[in-house]
Design an enzyme around this catalytic site. Structure first.
Site, PDB file in Angstrom:
ATOM      1  N   LYS A  69     -12.561  -4.039  -1.096  1.00 58.40           N
ATOM      2  CA  LYS A  69     -13.533  -3.212  -1.064  1.00 58.40           C
ATOM      3  C   LYS A  69     -13.008  -1.821  -1.601  1.00 58.40           C
ATOM      4  O   LYS A  69     -13.939  -0.986  -1.904  1.00 58.40           O
ATOM      5  CB  LYS A  69     -14.367  -2.964   0.360  1.00 58.40           C
ATOM      6  N   LYS A  77      -6.307 -10.097  -4.844  1.00 61.54           N
ATOM      7  CA  LYS A  77      -7.529 -10.290  -4.082  1.00 61.54           C
ATOM      8  C   LYS A  77      -8.478  -9.363  -4.222  1.00 61.54           C
ATOM      9  O   LYS A  77      -8.257  -7.964  -4.469  1.00 61.54           O
ATOM     10  CB  LYS A  77      -6.864 -10.513  -2.562  1.00 61.54           C
ATOM     11  N   LYS A 107       0.973  -1.083  -0.004  1.00 66.05           N
ATOM     12  CA  LYS A 107       0.180  -0.030  -0.010  1.00 66.05           C
ATOM     13  C   LYS A 107       0.971   1.480  -0.060  1.00 66.05           C
ATOM     14  O   LYS A 107       0.487   2.302  -0.361  1.00 66.05           O
ATOM     15  CB  LYS A 107      -0.904   0.171   1.027  1.00 66.05           C
TER      16      LYS A 107
HETATM   17  N1  AQP Z   1     -10.583 -11.155  -1.160  1.00 67.00           N
HETATM   18  C1  AQP Z   1     -10.795 -11.646   0.231  1.00 67.00           C
HETATM   19  N2  AQP Z   1     -10.942 -13.156   0.381  1.00 67.00           N
HETATM   20  C2  AQP Z   1     -11.230 -13.754   1.435  1.00 67.00           C
HETATM   21  N3  AQP Z   1     -11.141 -12.990   2.831  1.00 67.00           N
HETATM   22  C3  AQP Z   1     -11.016 -11.667   2.789  1.00 67.00           C
HETATM   23  N4  AQP Z   1     -11.079 -10.714   3.492  1.00 67.00           N
HETATM   24  C4  AQP Z   1     -10.810  -9.329   2.892  1.00 67.00           C
HETATM   25  N5  AQP Z   1     -10.652  -9.603   1.464  1.00 67.00           N
HETATM   26  C5  AQP Z   1     -10.687 -10.987   1.266  1.00 67.00           C
HETATM   27  C6  AQP Z   1     -11.222 -10.963   4.978  1.00 67.00           C
HETATM   28  O1  AQP Z   1     -12.272  -9.878   5.197  1.00 67.00           O
HETATM   29  C7  AQP Z   1     -12.178  -9.492   6.691  1.00 67.00           C
HETATM   30  C8  AQP Z   1     -12.198  -8.152   6.935  1.00 67.00           C
HETATM   31  O2  AQP Z   1     -11.115  -7.374   6.096  1.00 67.00           O
HETATM   32  P1  AQP Z   1     -10.914  -5.984   6.614  1.00 67.00           P
HETATM   33  O3  AQP Z   1     -12.039  -5.210   6.259  1.00 67.00           O
HETATM   34  O4  AQP Z   1     -10.169  -5.922   7.916  1.00 67.00           O
HETATM   35  O5  AQP Z   1      -9.519  -5.576   5.600  1.00 67.00           O
HETATM   36  P2  AQP Z   1      -8.833  -6.244   4.175  1.00 67.00           P
HETATM   37  O6  AQP Z   1      -8.496  -7.678   4.652  1.00 67.00           O
HETATM   38  O7  AQP Z   1      -7.980  -5.216   3.922  1.00 67.00           O
HETATM   39  O8  AQP Z   1     -10.137  -6.328   3.261  1.00 67.00           O
HETATM   40  P3  AQP Z   1     -10.439  -5.391   1.988  1.00 67.00           P
HETATM   41  O9  AQP Z   1     -11.756  -5.873   1.584  1.00 67.00           O
HETATM   42  O10 AQP Z   1      -9.128  -5.970   1.118  1.00 67.00           O
HETATM   43  O11 AQP Z   1     -10.416  -3.853   2.309  1.00 67.00           O
HETATM   44  P4  AQP Z   1      -9.367  -2.858   1.733  1.00 67.00           P
HETATM   45  O12 AQP Z   1      -9.730  -2.543   0.423  1.00 67.00           O
HETATM   46  O13 AQP Z   1      -9.727  -1.635   2.705  1.00 67.00           O
HETATM   47  O14 AQP Z   1      -8.018  -3.347   1.954  1.00 67.00           O
HETATM   48  C9  AQP Z   1     -10.662 -10.132   7.032  1.00 67.00           C
HETATM   49  O15 AQP Z   1     -10.792 -11.479   7.771  1.00 67.00           O
HETATM   50  C10 AQP Z   1     -10.092 -10.453   5.822  1.00 67.00           C
HETATM   51  O16 AQP Z   1      -8.955 -11.448   5.984  1.00 67.00           O
END
Ligand code: AQP
Length: 325
Positions: A194, A191, A108
Site C-alpha cells: 500500500k 510484493k 526498508k
Molecule cells: N502483497 C501481499 N500479498 C499477500 N498478503 C499481503 N499482506 C500485505 N501485503 C500482501 C498481508 O496484509 C496484512 C496486513 O499487512 P500490513 O498492513 O500489516 O503490512 P504489510 O505486510 O507491510 O503490508 P503492505 O501493504 O506491504 O504495507 P506497507 O506498504 O506499509 O509496508 C498482513 O497479514 C500481510 O501479510
C-alpha cells in the site's frame, strides 16, 4: 482459540492485503478474535498525524466492510500504556542481533542511520501485540513469517527463563498460490504494497472498475506468449493466475490451461476482481457515510481490549521480577 492479526494504516489497503489477509479474517474469524489497525506501526517512518487519524478510521471501516465481525475489531493504540509496558519487558528478552536480522528492517532501512529506531524495534512491539491478547493463531501473509518466528522465540525464551506466562502463537499462512503473496503488477518480483511509490502496480481496494481494468491490462508479463504458471520464470503471468484463482476459485496451474493468450487471461482477471471487490466497496461506502456507527465499534473494541490486556500484563510483570501492583 483466539486468532489475532493486524493491518497498518500506511496507505489505501491493497488487493494484497485483502486476498492475503482480510478475506481470511472474515471467513474464519469469530467474536473472540482480535483484528486491529496497527496505528503505532504506521509511525515507524515519516508520517502525517492528520492522515494517520483519517486512515485509521478508514481502515476500521474497511475491516468491517470486508465482513470481519465488528466485535473483534479495535485500534492498536487503545492499549498504548499496556503495550508500552510489555514492549519494554520483551525488549529485555530480545537481542539486538535478532531485531537487526529482520528482512523487512534491512529492506526498508537500506543501511541508513536516519531511519527511526522504531523501524528496528517494531517487530518486538508486534510480539507484544500478539502476546498481550494470549493469541493462539496469527493469520498473516507470507511476508510476516519471520516476525512471527521472532514472537514465538521471545515467548518461549521468556517462559523458560521466568515461568509459563505467554501463549506461544502459531502463524497461519495461506498455501502458496492462493493469495499468500500478491505481487506488484509493474514489478512482479516485488510484493504489492500500500505504500508503493507508484500506484500503477497496485490495485487499491477502492479502485473503480475502470481503473482495475486499466491496471490489469497494463500489468507486466514477459516476451513469451504461453500462459503457464511458473512464479520463478514467469512472475507476472503467474501473479495474474494467482489473483484469478484467489478471486474466482480454482488452482492457478490448472487455470492456465484454459488460456491461449495473455489478453484473454487479463480480461478474465479484471472481471473476476471487479466482482470480488464490488460488495466490499459497497459496504465500505455505507459505513464511511455513518461516522456514529464507526465510533460505536471503536468504543466497544477499546473496552474489550483493555480487559484482556490487563490480566496478561500483570502476569508478565510479576514473572520478570517487578513488584506487583
Ligand atoms: N502483497 C501481499 N500479498 C499477500 N498478503 C499481503 N499482506 C500485505 N501485503 C500482501 C498481508 O496484509 C496484512 C496486513 O499487512 P500490513 O498492513 O500489516 O503490512 P504489510 O505486510 O507491510 O503490508 P503492505 O501493504 O506491504 O504495507 P506497507 O506498504 O506499509 O509496508 C498482513 O497479514 C500481510 O501479510
Amino acid at each position: 482459540m483466539i486468532r489475532l492479526s493486524a493491518i497498518t494504516p500506511s496507505g489505501q489497503p491493497t488487493l494484497g492485503n485483502y486476498l492475503g489477509a482480510l478475506r481470511t479474517w472474515a471467513r474464519e474469524g469469530t467474536h473472540e478474535d482480535v483484528y486491529f489497525i496497527s496505528d503505532l506501526h504506521a509511525m515507524t517512518s515519516s508520517h502525517n498525524p492528520q492522515r494517520l487519524r483519517s486512515m485509521t478510521r478508514e481502515q476500521l471501516a474497511v475491516l468491517v466492510a470486508s465482513g470481519i465481525d465488528p466485535a473483534s475489531v479495535c485500534v492498536q493504540s487503545d492499549l498504548i500504556r499496556e503495550l508500552g509496558a510489555l514492549n519494554w519487558v520483551l525488549e529485555c528478552t530480545c537481542t539486538y542481533g535478532e531485531a537487526a536480522r529482520m528482512i523487512q528492517f534491512k529492506e526498508k532501512s537500506l543501511g541508513r542511520e536516519s531511519v527511526r529506531l522504531s523501524l528496528l524495534t517494531y517487530p518486538v512491539l508486534m510480539a507484544a501485540d500478539i502476546l498481550l491478547y494470549d493469541a493462539d493463531r496469527v493469520p498473516v501473509g507470507d511476508d510476516q513469517r519471520q516476525h512471527l518466528e521472532l514472537t514465538r522465540n521471545l515467548a518461549q525464551r521468556f517462559n523458560s527463563r521466568f515461568g509459563e506466562t505467554f501463549v506461544v502463537p502459531e502463524a497461519v499462512i495461506p498455501p502458496p498460490g492462493r493469495g499468500d503473496r500478491i505481487m506488484d503488477l509493474q514489478e512482479p518480483q516485488k510484493k504489492m504494497s500500500k505504500s508503493s511509490a507508484s500506484q500503477q502496480g497496485t490495485i487499491g481496494l477502492f479502485d473503480s472498475p475502470a481503473i482495475i481494468e486499466r491496471k490489469i491490462k497494463r500489468a507486466v508479463t514477459d516476451t513469451e506468449t504461453e500462459v503457464r504458471y511458473d512464479p520463478k520464470t514467469k512472475p507476472g503471468v503467474s501473479n495474474l493466475l494467482e489473483i484469478l484463482a484467489a478471486s474466482a476459485g480454482g488452482d492457478p496451474r490448472a487455470l492456465a490451461e484454459g488460456y491461449a493468450n495473455y489478453g484473454s487471461l487479463k480480461a478474465d482477471v479484471a472481471a473476476a476482481l471487479i466482482e470480488k471487490l464490488r460488495p466490499v466497496q459497497e459496504r465500505y461506502r455505507e459505513l464511511a457515510g455513518d461516522p456514529a456507527a464507526t465510533a460505536g465499534i471503536l468504543g466497544k473494541g477499546a473496552a474489550k481490549a483493555e480487559s484482556v490486556a490487563a490480566v496478561t500484563l500483570e502476569r508478565a510483570r510479576t514473572a520478570i521480577g517487578l513488584l506487583p501492583r
